[in-house]
Design a protein around this motif. Structure first.
Motif, PDB file in Angstrom:
ATOM      1  N   UNK A 157      -5.496  -0.670 -30.086  1.00 56.16           N
ATOM      2  CA  UNK A 157      -6.030  -0.188 -28.817  1.00 56.16           C
ATOM      3  C   UNK A 157      -5.965  -1.304 -27.763  1.00 56.16           C
ATOM      4  N   UNK A 158      -5.740  -0.925 -26.522  1.00 56.72           N
ATOM      5  CA  UNK A 158      -5.677  -1.895 -25.426  1.00 56.72           C
ATOM      6  C   UNK A 158      -6.074  -1.203 -24.134  1.00 56.72           C
ATOM      7  N   UNK A 159      -6.272  -1.996 -23.084  1.00 53.25           N
ATOM      8  CA  UNK A 159      -6.646  -1.413 -21.805  1.00 53.25           C
ATOM      9  C   UNK A 159      -6.344  -2.355 -20.658  1.00 53.25           C
ATOM     10  N   UNK A 160      -6.459  -1.820 -19.454  1.00 51.20           N
ATOM     11  CA  UNK A 160      -6.274  -2.605 -18.241  1.00 51.20           C
ATOM     12  C   UNK A 160      -7.468  -2.374 -17.316  1.00 51.20           C
ATOM     13  N   UNK A 161      -7.697  -3.353 -16.443  1.00 55.54           N
ATOM     14  CA  UNK A 161      -8.743  -3.227 -15.445  1.00 55.54           C
ATOM     15  C   UNK A 161      -8.307  -3.978 -14.197  1.00 55.54           C
ATOM     16  N   UNK A 162      -8.948  -3.650 -13.094  1.00 53.82           N
ATOM     17  CA  UNK A 162      -8.599  -4.311 -11.839  1.00 53.82           C
ATOM     18  C   UNK A 162      -9.361  -3.724 -10.684  1.00 53.82           C
ATOM     19  N   UNK A 163      -8.866  -4.016  -9.496  1.00 55.18           N
ATOM     20  CA  UNK A 163      -9.533  -3.613  -8.261  1.00 55.18           C
ATOM     21  C   UNK A 163      -8.511  -3.053  -7.284  1.00 55.18           C
ATOM     22  N   UNK A 164      -8.900  -2.031  -6.541  1.00 54.49           N
ATOM     23  CA  UNK A 164      -8.032  -1.482  -5.501  1.00 54.49           C
ATOM     24  C   UNK A 164      -8.097  -2.379  -4.265  1.00 54.49           C
ATOM     25  N   UNK A 165      -6.939  -2.809  -3.785  1.00 56.61           N
ATOM     26  CA  UNK A 165      -6.857  -3.609  -2.566  1.00 56.61           C
ATOM     27  C   UNK A 165      -6.586  -2.747  -1.341  1.00 56.61           C
ATOM     28  N   UNK A 166      -5.865  -1.639  -1.550  1.00 56.22           N
ATOM     29  CA  UNK A 166      -5.471  -0.765  -0.445  1.00 56.22           C
ATOM     30  C   UNK A 166      -5.255   0.635  -0.986  1.00 56.22           C
ATOM     31  N   UNK A 167      -5.835   1.635  -0.327  1.00 56.26           N
ATOM     32  CA  UNK A 167      -5.631   3.033  -0.696  1.00 56.26           C
ATOM     33  C   UNK A 167      -5.322   3.819   0.562  1.00 56.26           C
ATOM     34  N   UNK A 168      -4.092   4.342   0.663  1.00 53.99           N
ATOM     35  CA  UNK A 168      -3.658   5.149   1.808  1.00 53.99           C
ATOM     36  C   UNK A 168      -3.067   6.446   1.261  1.00 53.99           C
ATOM     37  N   UNK A 169      -3.952   7.380   0.927  1.00 55.75           N
ATOM     38  CA  UNK A 169      -3.505   8.649   0.338  1.00 55.75           C
ATOM     39  C   UNK A 169      -2.705   9.460   1.349  1.00 55.75           C
ATOM     40  N   UNK A 170      -1.639  10.144   0.914  1.00 60.70           N
ATOM     41  CA  UNK A 170      -1.033  10.145  -0.422  1.00 60.70           C
ATOM     42  C   UNK A 170       0.219   9.272  -0.490  1.00 60.70           C
ATOM     43  N   UNK A 171       0.224   8.179   0.272  1.00 59.13           N
ATOM     44  CA  UNK A 171       1.449   7.416   0.432  1.00 59.13           C
ATOM     45  C   UNK A 171       1.491   6.110  -0.355  1.00 59.13           C
ATOM     46  N   UNK A 172       0.339   5.380  -0.409  1.00 58.06           N
ATOM     47  CA  UNK A 172       0.403   4.023  -0.943  1.00 58.06           C
ATOM     48  C   UNK A 172      -0.915   3.624  -1.574  1.00 58.06           C
ATOM     49  N   UNK A 173      -0.824   2.880  -2.679  1.00 60.49           N
ATOM     50  CA  UNK A 173      -2.000   2.344  -3.337  1.00 60.49           C
ATOM     51  C   UNK A 173      -1.641   0.993  -3.944  1.00 60.49           C
ATOM     52  N   UNK A 174      -2.467  -0.031  -3.656  1.00 60.65           N
ATOM     53  CA  UNK A 174      -2.236  -1.374  -4.163  1.00 60.65           C
ATOM     54  C   UNK A 174      -3.432  -1.785  -5.004  1.00 60.65           C
ATOM     55  N   UNK A 175      -3.176  -2.261  -6.218  1.00 56.49           N
ATOM     56  CA  UNK A 175      -4.245  -2.667  -7.124  1.00 56.49           C
ATOM     57  C   UNK A 175      -3.902  -3.985  -7.801  1.00 56.49           C
ATOM     58  N   UNK A 176      -4.932  -4.711  -8.196  1.00 54.80           N
ATOM     59  CA  UNK A 176      -4.733  -5.810  -9.127  1.00 54.80           C
ATOM     60  C   UNK A 176      -4.763  -5.233 -10.537  1.00 54.80           C
ATOM     61  N   UNK A 177      -4.183  -5.949 -11.482  1.00 49.54           N
ATOM     62  CA  UNK A 177      -4.183  -5.463 -12.871  1.00 49.54           C
ATOM     63  C   UNK A 177      -4.175  -6.639 -13.838  1.00 49.54           C
ATOM     64  N   UNK A 178      -5.035  -6.562 -14.827  1.00 49.14           N
ATOM     65  CA  UNK A 178      -5.051  -7.542 -15.915  1.00 49.14           C
ATOM     66  C   UNK A 178      -5.431  -6.809 -17.195  1.00 49.14           C
ATOM     67  N   UNK A 179      -4.958  -7.323 -18.312  1.00 49.16           N
ATOM     68  CA  UNK A 179      -5.295  -6.703 -19.581  1.00 49.16           C
ATOM     69  C   UNK A 179      -6.750  -7.008 -19.924  1.00 49.16           C
ATOM     70  N   UNK A 180      -7.470  -5.992 -20.351  1.00 53.99           N
ATOM     71  CA  UNK A 180      -8.880  -6.141 -20.675  1.00 53.99           C
ATOM     72  C   UNK A 180      -9.069  -7.171 -21.789  1.00 53.99           C
ATOM     73  N   UNK A 181      -9.976  -8.104 -21.545  1.00 50.30           N
ATOM     74  CA  UNK A 181     -10.281  -9.117 -22.544  1.00 50.30           C
ATOM     75  C   UNK A 181      -9.348 -10.293 -22.570  1.00 50.30           C
ATOM     76  N   UNK A 182      -8.380 -10.348 -21.653  1.00 52.44           N
ATOM     77  CA  UNK A 182      -7.419 -11.449 -21.600  1.00 52.44           C
ATOM     78  C   UNK A 182      -7.690 -12.280 -20.355  1.00 52.44           C
ATOM     79  N   UNK A 183      -7.916 -13.570 -20.534  1.00 51.75           N
ATOM     80  CA  UNK A 183      -8.162 -14.458 -19.397  1.00 51.75           C
ATOM     81  C   UNK A 183      -6.852 -14.787 -18.686  1.00 51.75           C
ATOM     82  N   UNK A 184      -6.988 -15.287 -17.477  1.00 54.43           N
ATOM     83  CA  UNK A 184      -5.820 -15.702 -16.728  1.00 54.43           C
ATOM     84  C   UNK A 184      -5.464 -14.720 -15.637  1.00 54.43           C
ATOM     85  N   UNK A 185      -4.536 -15.097 -14.777  1.00 54.12           N
ATOM     86  CA  UNK A 185      -4.157 -14.248 -13.648  1.00 54.12           C
ATOM     87  C   UNK A 185      -3.431 -12.993 -14.095  1.00 54.12           C
ATOM     88  N   UNK A 186      -3.588 -11.939 -13.311  1.00 52.61           N
ATOM     89  CA  UNK A 186      -2.895 -10.690 -13.586  1.00 52.61           C
ATOM     90  C   UNK A 186      -1.800 -10.435 -12.582  1.00 52.61           C
TER      91      UNK A 186
END
Length: 325
Positions: free
Chosen positions: A243-272
């Motif tokens: 099992x694995x997962x991802x988490x992050x934060x939305x930086x920009x949401x412009x429905x229905x055209x564009x969405x920007x998010x950060x992403x990192x694997x859950x439980x893994x340190x370091x930059x995503x």
């Protein structure tokens, strides 16, 4: 790539960009004089343009802004000085503030666009004239050469049409540089539905699964900039894997055209990564473009080596087959 040459001349105070397109002059002209088509290539990857005003007449004005993955805006305006359809037009291009007034400390430029018939289609010659050496150096230091090249290299997709460019080609991965990857996939369905499929948990659980044998166990959506999200998967029916997962934060949401998010694997340190998703619709089909920014070339190569593209193709094919209607 369409752009064949970009040169700057400090004595003549110019930057000249030359690009060749496999399309008639009239088709290239149409792309430059329709704001909806301009929006699809004018901003370089990661900084798409939005035109809010477009009066294509001599003396008329066009206004636009380009938005970064973090939501920063760079705004500009054109004043049309000359129009000779479909061969040539000339504008004054300058940076403006949110009210449309000239931005303090930023130069304006005179720009000419000429379109010549060639054996294979059209040659575009774009010359930018600067007021001073300082203005030329200021804008080249800001990345004008690189940004203009990347922007114009997107125009062939617009000219070709989304279906001709992407239909039947599956999920494609392009290495843009050491830390940027562009992934494209044509989805046979309207943009509004593809957006919903990325933002409604009940739909996401049906298609965003990668290869067969996996189930989505957690799905929390980021509906607006600043919201957090998380997703998780687990194998079922004897499928190998953990099992694995991802988490992050939305930086920009412009429905229905564009969405920007950060992403990192859950439980893994370091930059995503920063994931910039954009959707463009044409003739009932939607081109999904995902621009991924990695913190390093090493992480980029490691993630791509996991078979990421194949897993994405399995998911997109599932969305297209089972959900789009």
């Amino acid at each position: 790539m369409p752009v064949t040459d970009v040169t700057t001349d400090a004595e003549k105070l110019t930057m000249t960009l030359v690009a060749d397109f496999a399309a008639p002059v009239e088709r290239v002209w149409a792309a430059f004089t329709d704001p909806r088509q301009l929006e699809r290539f004018w901003g370089p990857p990661g900084w798409p343009a939005t035109f809010t005003e477009f009066d294509h007449t001599v003396g008329g004005r066009a206004r636009y802004h380009m938005t970064s993955p973090q939501g920063e805006r760079s705004s500009g305006a054109w004043e049309f000085l000359m129009i000779d359809e479909p061969r040539r037009f000339e504008v004054i291009d300058g940076f403006v503030d949110s009210d449309g007034a000239a931005a303090d400390g930023m130069p304006s430029m005179r720009m000419t666009y000429e379109f010549e018939v060639t054996e294979s289609g059209t040659r575009m010659i774009n010359v930018t004239y600067f007021d001073s050496v300082e203005a030329l150096e200021q804008l080249t230091a800001m990345g004008m050469v690189e940004g203009s090249t990347m922007a114009m290299n997107q125009l062939d997709i617009v000219l070709e049409g989304l279906r001709a460019y992407a239909q039947g080609k599956g999920t494609r991965t392009e290495l843009l540089d050491d830390t940027h990857v562009r992934i494209t996939r044509l989805i046979e369905g309207p943009r509004e539905f593809v957006w919903r499929a990325h933002n409604e948990p009940e739909l996401m659980r049906q298609w965003l699964l990668g290869p067969d044998g996996w189930v989505m166990t957690d799905c929390v959506i980021a509906a607006a900039a600043g919201d957090s999200y998380r997703t998780a998967w687990a194998p079922v029916d004897g499928t190998e894997g953990e099992a694995f997962g991802f988490e992050g934060e939305a930086l920009l949401v412009e429905a229905p055209r564009r969405m920007v998010t950060t992403e990192r694997m859950t439980g893994v340190d370091g930059p995503g990564t920063v994931n910039d998703l954009s959707l463009d619709e044409e003739d009932g089909a939607t081109l999904l473009t995902l621009l991924i920014e990695y913190p390093s070339r090493e992480l980029r190569d490691m993630i791509l080596a996991t078979g990421m593209t194949d897993g994405m193709e399995a998911s997109y094919a599932r969305m297209e087959k089972e959900l789009v209607r």
